[in-house]
Design a protein around this motif. Structure first.
Motif, PDB file in Angstrom:
ATOM      1  N   MET A   1      -9.670 -39.541  -6.247  1.00 33.82           N
ATOM      2  CA  MET A   1     -10.940 -40.232  -6.153  1.00 33.82           C
ATOM      3  C   MET A   1     -11.650 -39.704  -4.919  1.00 33.82           C
ATOM      4  SD  MET A   1     -12.470 -42.671  -8.008  1.00 33.82           S
ATOM      5  CE  MET A   1     -11.045 -43.225  -8.913  1.00 33.82           C
ATOM      6  N   GLU A   2     -12.904 -39.408  -5.073  1.00 31.48           N
ATOM      7  CA  GLU A   2     -13.664 -38.908  -3.929  1.00 31.48           C
ATOM      8  C   GLU A   2     -13.910 -40.026  -2.919  1.00 31.48           C
ATOM      9  OE1 GLU A   2     -17.068 -37.558  -6.133  1.00 31.48           O
ATOM     10  OE2 GLU A   2     -16.405 -35.481  -5.996  1.00 31.48           O
ATOM     11  N   GLN A   3     -13.833 -39.682  -1.669  1.00 31.98           N
ATOM     12  CA  GLN A   3     -14.028 -40.657  -0.595  1.00 31.98           C
ATOM     13  C   GLN A   3     -15.412 -41.293  -0.661  1.00 31.98           C
ATOM     14  OE1 GLN A   3     -11.574 -41.721   1.532  1.00 31.98           O
ATOM     15  NE2 GLN A   3     -13.069 -43.298   2.080  1.00 31.98           N
ATOM     16  N   ILE A   4     -16.419 -40.536  -1.085  1.00 30.64           N
ATOM     17  CA  ILE A   4     -17.785 -41.073  -1.167  1.00 30.64           C
ATOM     18  C   ILE A   4     -17.851 -42.255  -2.131  1.00 30.64           C
ATOM     19  CG2 ILE A   4     -18.593 -39.461  -2.954  1.00 30.64           C
ATOM     20  CD1 ILE A   4     -20.719 -40.647  -0.010  1.00 30.64           C
ATOM     21  N   LYS A   5     -17.075 -42.213  -3.194  1.00 30.32           N
ATOM     22  CA  LYS A   5     -17.052 -43.321  -4.155  1.00 30.32           C
ATOM     23  C   LYS A   5     -16.454 -44.575  -3.513  1.00 30.32           C
ATOM     24  CE  LYS A   5     -16.678 -40.223  -8.079  1.00 30.32           C
ATOM     25  NZ  LYS A   5     -17.711 -40.526  -9.019  1.00 30.32           N
ATOM     26  N   ILE A   6     -15.403 -44.370  -2.742  1.00 35.57           N
ATOM     27  CA  ILE A   6     -14.767 -45.493  -2.050  1.00 35.57           C
ATOM     28  C   ILE A   6     -15.722 -46.076  -1.012  1.00 35.57           C
ATOM     29  CG2 ILE A   6     -12.834 -46.141  -0.562  1.00 35.57           C
ATOM     30  CD1 ILE A   6     -11.237 -43.852  -2.045  1.00 35.57           C
ATOM     31  N   ASP A   7     -16.359 -45.204  -0.240  1.00 34.78           N
ATOM     32  CA  ASP A   7     -17.318 -45.648   0.779  1.00 34.78           C
ATOM     33  C   ASP A   7     -18.483 -46.402   0.153  1.00 34.78           C
ATOM     34  OD1 ASP A   7     -15.692 -44.412   2.646  1.00 34.78           O
ATOM     35  OD2 ASP A   7     -16.972 -42.626   2.820  1.00 34.78           O
ATOM     36  N   ASN A   8     -19.032 -45.860  -0.928  1.00 35.08           N
ATOM     37  CA  ASN A   8     -20.158 -46.519  -1.611  1.00 35.08           C
ATOM     38  C   ASN A   8     -19.737 -47.869  -2.185  1.00 35.08           C
ATOM     39  OD1 ASN A   8     -21.883 -44.412  -1.014  1.00 35.08           O
ATOM     40  ND2 ASN A   8     -21.691 -43.455  -3.022  1.00 35.08           N
ATOM     41  N   PHE A   9     -18.524 -47.937  -2.721  1.00 37.07           N
ATOM     42  CA  PHE A   9     -18.015 -49.197  -3.268  1.00 37.07           C
ATOM     43  C   PHE A   9     -17.960 -50.266  -2.177  1.00 37.07           C
ATOM     44  CE2 PHE A   9     -14.725 -52.258  -4.242  1.00 37.07           C
ATOM     45  CZ  PHE A   9     -14.956 -52.558  -5.578  1.00 37.07           C
ATOM     46  N   ILE A  10     -17.426 -49.907  -1.033  1.00 35.63           N
ATOM     47  CA  ILE A  10     -17.299 -50.863   0.071  1.00 35.63           C
ATOM     48  C   ILE A  10     -18.672 -51.338   0.535  1.00 35.63           C
ATOM     49  CG2 ILE A  10     -16.547 -51.079   2.481  1.00 35.63           C
ATOM     50  CD1 ILE A  10     -14.144 -49.225   1.652  1.00 35.63           C
ATOM     51  N   LYS A  11     -19.661 -50.445   0.540  1.00 34.45           N
ATOM     52  CA  LYS A  11     -21.028 -50.825   0.914  1.00 34.45           C
ATOM     53  C   LYS A  11     -21.640 -51.784  -0.108  1.00 34.45           C
ATOM     54  CE  LYS A  11     -22.119 -46.542   3.309  1.00 34.45           C
ATOM     55  NZ  LYS A  11     -22.848 -45.269   3.213  1.00 34.45           N
ATOM     56  N   GLU A  12     -21.378 -51.519  -1.383  1.00 37.26           N
ATOM     57  CA  GLU A  12     -21.988 -52.329  -2.448  1.00 37.26           C
ATOM     58  C   GLU A  12     -21.218 -53.619  -2.732  1.00 37.26           C
ATOM     59  OE1 GLU A  12     -23.199 -50.225  -5.964  1.00 37.26           O
ATOM     60  OE2 GLU A  12     -23.622 -48.410  -4.794  1.00 37.26           O
ATOM     61  N   HIS A  13     -19.972 -53.687  -2.328  1.00 31.84           N
ATOM     62  CA  HIS A  13     -19.123 -54.863  -2.559  1.00 31.84           C
ATOM     63  C   HIS A  13     -18.489 -55.287  -1.241  1.00 31.84           C
ATOM     64  CE1 HIS A  13     -19.389 -54.099  -6.924  1.00 31.84           C
ATOM     65  NE2 HIS A  13     -19.216 -52.834  -6.615  1.00 31.84           N
ATOM     66  N   PRO A  14     -19.297 -55.787  -0.311  1.00 32.12           N
ATOM     67  CA  PRO A  14     -18.755 -56.157   1.007  1.00 32.12           C
ATOM     68  C   PRO A  14     -17.580 -57.131   0.879  1.00 32.12           C
ATOM     69  CG  PRO A  14     -21.144 -56.395   0.959  1.00 32.12           C
ATOM     70  CD  PRO A  14     -20.710 -56.114  -0.444  1.00 32.12           C
ATOM     71  N   GLY A  15     -16.551 -56.864   1.641  1.00 31.34           N
ATOM     72  CA  GLY A  15     -15.378 -57.732   1.636  1.00 31.34           C
ATOM     73  C   GLY A  15     -14.393 -57.413   0.532  1.00 31.34           C
ATOM     74  N   SER A  16     -14.731 -56.489  -0.339  1.00 33.66           N
ATOM     75  CA  SER A  16     -13.835 -56.112  -1.437  1.00 33.66           C
ATOM     76  C   SER A  16     -13.196 -54.760  -1.143  1.00 33.66           C
ATOM     77  CB  SER A  16     -14.596 -56.003  -2.760  1.00 33.66           C
ATOM     78  OG  SER A  16     -15.123 -57.246  -3.136  1.00 33.66           O
ATOM     79  N   SER A  17     -12.027 -54.572  -1.695  1.00 37.34           N
ATOM     80  CA  SER A  17     -11.346 -53.284  -1.593  1.00 37.34           C
ATOM     81  C   SER A  17     -11.591 -52.484  -2.860  1.00 37.34           C
ATOM     82  CB  SER A  17      -9.840 -53.491  -1.424  1.00 37.34           C
ATOM     83  OG  SER A  17      -9.562 -54.192  -0.242  1.00 37.34           O
TER      84      SER A  17
END
Length: 146
Positions: free
Chosen positions: A1-17
């Motif tokens: 999984m690309e790190q950018i996807k993980i980073d974007n997920f965390i930005k869009e879903h604060p408090g979620s992993s």
């Protein structure tokens, strides 16, 4: 999984992993690729690009096209194709040499966070290796029943 996807997920879903996933080792990817080649009777070659092209050529184009419309539902698409999937699925990101394994429920629930329209070509399959759903970067869905 690309790190950018993980980073974007965390930005869009604060408090979620980001959903749990396992990036498969090269040996496991090679074993999966070889198993698919055998099932498609293409064992005479081990060219990963040829495998990608054959899966594309043998698959049927589906009526489903994903766009910016949020109505796309992976679960409904798999169901309409008659796909019986297991708890975990594999996501091929390149030439069956870059594969992640994750729970199907996570892929369904966070599909828009995992697959990016305009940039990602993916193949989704499970351990049965009896089906492959390919989704192109422009949203075309192809289905190969093996």
């Amino acid at each position: 999984m690309e790190q950018i996807k993980i980073d974007n997920f965390i930005k869009e879903h604060p408090g979620s992993s980001f959903p749990n996933y396992i990036h498969l080792e090269d040996k496991i990817c090679a074993d999966i690729s070889l198993s698919i080649l055998k099932k498609l009777n293409l064992i005479s070659t081990t060219d990963d690009l040829m495998l990608v092209n054959e899966v594309d050529k043998l698959g049927d184009i589906c009526d489903v096209v994903i766009s910016d419309d949020e109505n796309f539902n992976l679960k409904n698409t798999l169901s309409s194709l008659g796909v019986n999937y297991s708890k975990n699925v594999y996501i091929n990101w390149y030439r069956y040499d870059d594969i992640d394994k994750m729970k199907i429920d996570d892929l369904i629930n966070y599909f828009d966070d995992i697959w990016y329209l305009g940039s990602d070509d993916i193949d989704i399959f499970d351990e049965s290796l009896t089906w492959i759903v390919s989704i192109t970067h422009f949203g075309q869905v192809n289905f190969l029943k093996i």
